[in-house]
Design an enzyme around this catalytic site. Sequence first.
Site, PDB file in Angstrom:
ATOM      1  N   GLY A  60      40.152  31.295 -39.526  1.00 40.91           N
ATOM      2  CA  GLY A  60      39.320  31.693 -38.474  1.00 40.91           C
ATOM      3  C   GLY A  60      37.815  30.815 -38.840  1.00 40.91           C
ATOM      4  O   GLY A  60      37.760  30.225 -39.713  1.00 40.91           O
ATOM      5  N   ASP A  61      36.884  30.709 -37.576  1.00 47.80           N
ATOM      6  CA  ASP A  61      35.765  29.935 -37.658  1.00 47.80           C
ATOM      7  C   ASP A  61      35.741  28.417 -38.334  1.00 47.80           C
ATOM      8  O   ASP A  61      34.825  28.126 -39.143  1.00 47.80           O
ATOM      9  CB  ASP A  61      34.822  30.538 -38.539  1.00 47.80           C
ATOM     10  CG  ASP A  61      34.636  32.280 -38.242  1.00 47.80           C
ATOM     11  OD1 ASP A  61      34.574  32.249 -37.130  1.00 47.80           O
ATOM     12  OD2 ASP A  61      34.521  33.034 -39.247  1.00 47.80           O
ATOM     13  N   GLY A  72      35.475  25.940 -36.292  1.00 48.62           N
ATOM     14  CA  GLY A  72      34.915  25.393 -35.190  1.00 48.62           C
ATOM     15  C   GLY A  72      35.813  24.998 -34.032  1.00 48.62           C
ATOM     16  O   GLY A  72      35.450  23.949 -33.258  1.00 48.62           O
ATOM     17  N   ALA A 100      36.279  37.385 -31.406  1.00 51.04           N
ATOM     18  CA  ALA A 100      35.849  35.930 -31.640  1.00 51.04           C
ATOM     19  C   ALA A 100      34.575  35.759 -31.636  1.00 51.04           C
ATOM     20  O   ALA A 100      33.805  36.366 -31.109  1.00 51.04           O
ATOM     21  CB  ALA A 100      36.786  35.180 -30.708  1.00 51.04           C
ATOM     22  N   GLY A 101      34.167  34.553 -32.341  1.00 53.72           N
ATOM     23  CA  GLY A 101      32.551  34.064 -32.380  1.00 53.72           C
ATOM     24  C   GLY A 101      32.841  32.720 -32.076  1.00 53.72           C
ATOM     25  O   GLY A 101      33.193  32.061 -33.517  1.00 53.72           O
ATOM     26  N   HIS A 102      32.935  32.084 -31.164  1.00 51.99           N
ATOM     27  CA  HIS A 102      33.105  30.585 -30.782  1.00 51.99           C
ATOM     28  C   HIS A 102      31.511  30.182 -30.782  1.00 51.99           C
ATOM     29  O   HIS A 102      31.125  29.946 -29.557  1.00 51.99           O
ATOM     30  CB  HIS A 102      34.015  30.287 -29.861  1.00 51.99           C
ATOM     31  CG  HIS A 102      35.385  30.767 -30.425  1.00 51.99           C
ATOM     32  ND1 HIS A 102      36.469  30.332 -29.680  1.00 51.99           N
ATOM     33  CD2 HIS A 102      35.927  31.434 -31.398  1.00 51.99           C
ATOM     34  CE1 HIS A 102      37.693  30.831 -30.143  1.00 51.99           C
ATOM     35  NE2 HIS A 102      37.140  31.649 -31.272  1.00 51.99           N
ATOM     36  N   THR A 114      36.180  43.619 -37.207  1.00 48.11           N
ATOM     37  CA  THR A 114      35.058  43.209 -36.387  1.00 48.11           C
ATOM     38  C   THR A 114      34.555  44.564 -35.683  1.00 48.11           C
ATOM     39  O   THR A 114      33.803  44.494 -35.033  1.00 48.11           O
ATOM     40  CB  THR A 114      35.056  42.278 -35.491  1.00 48.11           C
ATOM     41  OG1 THR A 114      36.174  42.445 -34.448  1.00 48.11           O
ATOM     42  CG2 THR A 114      35.567  40.771 -36.400  1.00 48.11           C
ATOM     43  N   THR A 157      44.539  40.235 -37.915  1.00 51.88           N
ATOM     44  CA  THR A 157      44.109  40.662 -36.602  1.00 51.88           C
ATOM     45  C   THR A 157      45.429  41.308 -35.938  1.00 51.88           C
ATOM     46  O   THR A 157      46.556  41.074 -36.633  1.00 51.88           O
ATOM     47  CB  THR A 157      43.430  39.606 -35.778  1.00 51.88           C
ATOM     48  OG1 THR A 157      42.873  40.296 -34.589  1.00 51.88           O
ATOM     49  CG2 THR A 157      44.559  38.692 -35.131  1.00 51.88           C
ATOM     50  N   THR A 209      29.800  36.502 -35.082  1.00 51.32           N
ATOM     51  CA  THR A 209      29.991  37.708 -34.189  1.00 51.32           C
ATOM     52  C   THR A 209      29.153  39.010 -35.098  1.00 51.32           C
ATOM     53  O   THR A 209      28.442  39.633 -34.400  1.00 51.32           O
ATOM     54  CB  THR A 209      31.489  38.169 -33.887  1.00 51.32           C
ATOM     55  OG1 THR A 209      32.028  37.183 -33.153  1.00 51.32           O
ATOM     56  CG2 THR A 209      31.511  39.470 -33.129  1.00 51.32           C
ATOM     57  N   THR A 210      29.843  38.962 -36.227  1.00 49.05           N
ATOM     58  CA  THR A 210      29.152  40.262 -36.955  1.00 49.05           C
ATOM     59  C   THR A 210      27.881  39.968 -37.929  1.00 49.05           C
ATOM     60  O   THR A 210      27.431  40.782 -38.551  1.00 49.05           O
ATOM     61  CB  THR A 210      30.327  40.807 -37.984  1.00 49.05           C
ATOM     62  OG1 THR A 210      30.765  39.963 -38.859  1.00 49.05           O
ATOM     63  CG2 THR A 210      31.275  41.295 -37.028  1.00 49.05           C
TER      64      THR A 210
HETATM   65  P1  GDP Z   1      35.379  29.149 -34.270  1.00 47.42           P
HETATM   66  O1  GDP Z   1      34.961  30.675 -34.396  1.00 47.42           O
HETATM   67  O2  GDP Z   1      36.500  28.308 -34.722  1.00 47.42           O
HETATM   68  O3  GDP Z   1      34.854  28.563 -33.234  1.00 47.42           O
HETATM   69  O4  GDP Z   1      33.809  28.770 -35.285  1.00 47.42           O
HETATM   70  P2  GDP Z   1      32.690  29.332 -35.354  1.00 47.42           P
HETATM   71  O5  GDP Z   1      31.861  29.010 -34.127  1.00 47.42           O
HETATM   72  O6  GDP Z   1      32.732  31.089 -35.651  1.00 47.42           O
HETATM   73  O7  GDP Z   1      31.930  28.661 -36.684  1.00 47.42           O
HETATM   74  C1  GDP Z   1      31.845  27.339 -36.916  1.00 47.42           C
HETATM   75  C2  GDP Z   1      30.392  26.923 -37.384  1.00 47.42           C
HETATM   76  O8  GDP Z   1      30.149  25.707 -37.677  1.00 47.42           O
HETATM   77  C3  GDP Z   1      29.416  27.151 -35.967  1.00 47.42           C
HETATM   78  O9  GDP Z   1      28.001  27.618 -36.381  1.00 47.42           O
HETATM   79  C4  GDP Z   1      29.474  25.758 -35.624  1.00 47.42           C
HETATM   80  O10 GDP Z   1      28.228  25.452 -34.721  1.00 47.42           O
HETATM   81  C5  GDP Z   1      29.621  25.092 -36.794  1.00 47.42           C
HETATM   82  N1  GDP Z   1      30.188  23.758 -36.865  1.00 47.42           N
HETATM   83  C6  GDP Z   1      31.223  23.314 -36.144  1.00 47.42           C
HETATM   84  N2  GDP Z   1      31.717  22.113 -36.216  1.00 47.42           N
HETATM   85  C7  GDP Z   1      30.730  21.404 -37.235  1.00 47.42           C
HETATM   86  C8  GDP Z   1      30.543  20.439 -37.855  1.00 47.42           C
HETATM   87  O11 GDP Z   1      31.254  19.457 -37.807  1.00 47.42           O
HETATM   88  N3  GDP Z   1      29.514  20.317 -38.876  1.00 47.42           N
HETATM   89  C9  GDP Z   1      28.712  21.366 -38.961  1.00 47.42           C
HETATM   90  N4  GDP Z   1      27.692  21.401 -40.088  1.00 47.42           N
HETATM   91  N5  GDP Z   1      28.783  22.719 -38.442  1.00 47.42           N
HETATM   92  C10 GDP Z   1      29.865  22.705 -37.392  1.00 47.42           C
HETATM   93  P1  IMO Z   2      37.205  33.379 -34.555  1.00 44.94           P
HETATM   94  O1  IMO Z   2      37.912  33.222 -33.230  1.00 44.94           O
HETATM   95  C1  IMO Z   2      36.918  35.172 -38.319  1.00 44.94           C
HETATM   96  C2  IMO Z   2      38.957  38.856 -39.007  1.00 44.94           C
HETATM   97  C3  IMO Z   2      38.078  40.233 -39.384  1.00 44.94           C
HETATM   98  C4  IMO Z   2      39.120  40.948 -40.329  1.00 44.94           C
HETATM   99  C5  IMO Z   2      40.462  40.808 -39.571  1.00 44.94           C
HETATM  100  C6  IMO Z   2      40.810  41.769 -38.647  1.00 44.94           C
HETATM  101  O2  IMO Z   2      35.668  33.288 -34.338  1.00 44.94           O
HETATM  102  O3  IMO Z   2      37.707  32.392 -35.700  1.00 44.94           O
HETATM  103  P2  IMO Z   2      39.948  42.436 -36.025  1.00 44.94           P
HETATM  104  O4  IMO Z   2      38.546  42.669 -35.492  1.00 44.94           O
HETATM  105  O5  IMO Z   2      40.562  41.227 -35.574  1.00 44.94           O
HETATM  106  O6  IMO Z   2      41.019  43.481 -35.965  1.00 44.94           O
HETATM  107  O7  IMO Z   2      39.773  42.013 -37.782  1.00 44.94           O
HETATM  108  O8  IMO Z   2      40.319  39.487 -38.709  1.00 44.94           O
HETATM  109  N1  IMO Z   2      38.597  38.205 -38.012  1.00 44.94           N
HETATM  110  C7  IMO Z   2      37.729  37.188 -37.814  1.00 44.94           C
HETATM  111  N2  IMO Z   2      37.492  36.358 -38.784  1.00 44.94           N
HETATM  112  N3  IMO Z   2      36.938  34.669 -37.180  1.00 44.94           N
HETATM  113  C8  IMO Z   2      37.216  35.631 -36.220  1.00 44.94           C
HETATM  114  O9  IMO Z   2      37.284  34.924 -35.123  1.00 44.94           O
HETATM  115  C9  IMO Z   2      37.767  36.556 -36.617  1.00 44.94           C
HETATM  116  N4  IMO Z   2      38.351  37.755 -35.835  1.00 44.94           N
HETATM  117  C10 IMO Z   2      38.776  38.567 -36.328  1.00 44.94           C
HETATM  118  O10 IMO Z   2      37.153  39.883 -40.166  1.00 44.94           O
HETATM  119  O11 IMO Z   2      39.281  40.342 -41.595  1.00 44.94           O
HETATM  120 MG    MG Z   3      34.153  32.234 -35.094  1.00 48.06          MG
END
Ligand code: GDP
Ligand code: IMO
Ligand code: MG
Length: 447
Positions: A12-13, A15, A39-41, A132, A241, A307-308
């Site tokens: 996850g996370d 980007g 999710a936190g996008h 979360t 999840t 998100t958290t």
């Molecule tokens: P997601 O859950 O997959 O959408 O990703 P998140 O938003 O939770 O986490 C990605 C983090 O990296 C966010 O803070 C974005 O703004 C940042 N991000 C995404 N692409 C890039 C990149 O290419 N470089 C940098 N430095 N940050 C990025």
């Molecule tokens: P995005 O979409 C990172 C993790 C939680 C926990 C496990 C189960 O932003 O990538 P849940 O609340 O889904 O029952 O938690 O999954 N988790 C994430 N980790 N990014 C997320 O979303 C996540 N959504 C859930 O931390 O380990």
């Molecule tokens: Mg995220």
Amino acid sequence: MSVTAVVGAQWGDEGKGKIVDNLAEHSQMVIRFQGGDNAGHTIINQQTQQAEGGKIVLNIIPSGIFNADTACIVGTGCVVNPEVVLNKMQVLESIGVSIDNLWLSERAQVILPTHRLLDGLKEKTGRGLGTTKRGVGPSYADKMARRGIRLGDLKRPEWLKLRLTQSLDYANKEFARFGEESLEFEALYQQCLAWGEQLGDKIVDMLPMVQEAASSAQEILLEGQLGVMRDVDWGIYPYVTSSNPTPGYAAVGAGLPLNAIERVVAVVKTYSTAVGSGPFVTELHENSADFEAGETLCNVGKEFGATTGRKRRCGWLDGVALAYSSWLNGFTDLAVTKLDVLDGLSEIKICTGYRLPDGKVITRYPDTLDLLPDMQHPDKRSTLEPVYETWPGWQSDTTRVRAWEDLPAAAQAYLRRIEALTQVGGVVNPRLRYISVGPDREQMFEM
Ligand code: GDP
Ligand code: IMO
Ligand code: MG
């Protein structure tokens, strides 16, 4: 028609939000196919400059929402907290983003207050999984046990009464097990009816829209949440999840035939992060030799949960997990993010094997317990030793690079190595396609 699934390749996370926001500029429809507001996008573009901190973190609303001409649908495979949707709709409108293009599937499940409470109570027991606490697990559990409430039910008062009685009856028994008081039916019922009214015509039968888009040759994006390493079937169970963030489920969650999905874009971060419990072999924790490098990844990459707010566990890229992920997802294209985060490092490592306690090195990704020889480890950390190869850093700024030819040779070599690691068994052969060098929508290029 062209249907592309965009999925997380790791924990996850990676980007995903940023990549979907960018690709949505050329798509007519974006469908979130699973997950909830766990999710936190993060989105950073011109429009988000009006928002606090210059960014918007989307939780359940698809990341295509910044394009007024792109229909955005919260798909049938999702679990939806109406309160969260309504709040985020307000935030978006307050910065001038239209939500006229937002729809929610009537078949998607509702996250009720009972689900959130139960998630929180379970996490407090000391046997929590580090969720979360958004109610995602309990909501999917109710769906599978066939006592869930669906968004469409919110607009059918008599049917809702029947369904909610059953759902609340179960939840109250669970609350009693935790020594908590029961929730009262009427208040919850009225709350649900109010949500139904507030969301009103946004709750739709999504299928005609999807069929129309598909048959008029539109570009459709399917947005995944999280990543395969937290997939309920193939992830680090039980530290996962409660849904499948993989393209196999994308077809189900979005209401498309499986063979409609032409491309699977893997969003791959140049290193690894994870939030929540469970084994993560390449984690650079305080006892790791490269602990300082882990802190650098965390600080430069701003690795704090969208998100958290939890600090993300950071580590080197795990090639073993990536190959496993590539196979399970059938990647066709790679979108590699956060290349710029590695800009200052003199050396970068990639894990290509795990050393077992008996000294044997494996290169296949094993089941959870095999990653946890010390089952009693308080943090459920893996004690397997990662086997690394070391790559030279490039130590120059890539944030303004917009073409492959302009990348330093060492960065190109590192990216090509990632590509090679995702090519598995002569069957799955993805190609590097997008490279991201910063958080802003514009900070990426296509190869
Ligand atoms: P997601 O859950 O997959 O959408 O990703 P998140 O938003 O939770 O986490 C990605 C983090 O990296 C966010 O803070 C974005 O703004 C940042 N991000 C995404 N692409 C890039 C990149 O290419 N470089 C940098 N430095 N940050 C990025
Ligand atoms: P995005 O979409 C990172 C993790 C939680 C926990 C496990 C189960 O932003 O990538 P849940 O609340 O889904 O029952 O938690 O999954 N988790 C994430 N980790 N990014 C997320 O979303 C996540 N959504 C859930 O931390 O380990
Ligand atoms: Mg995220």
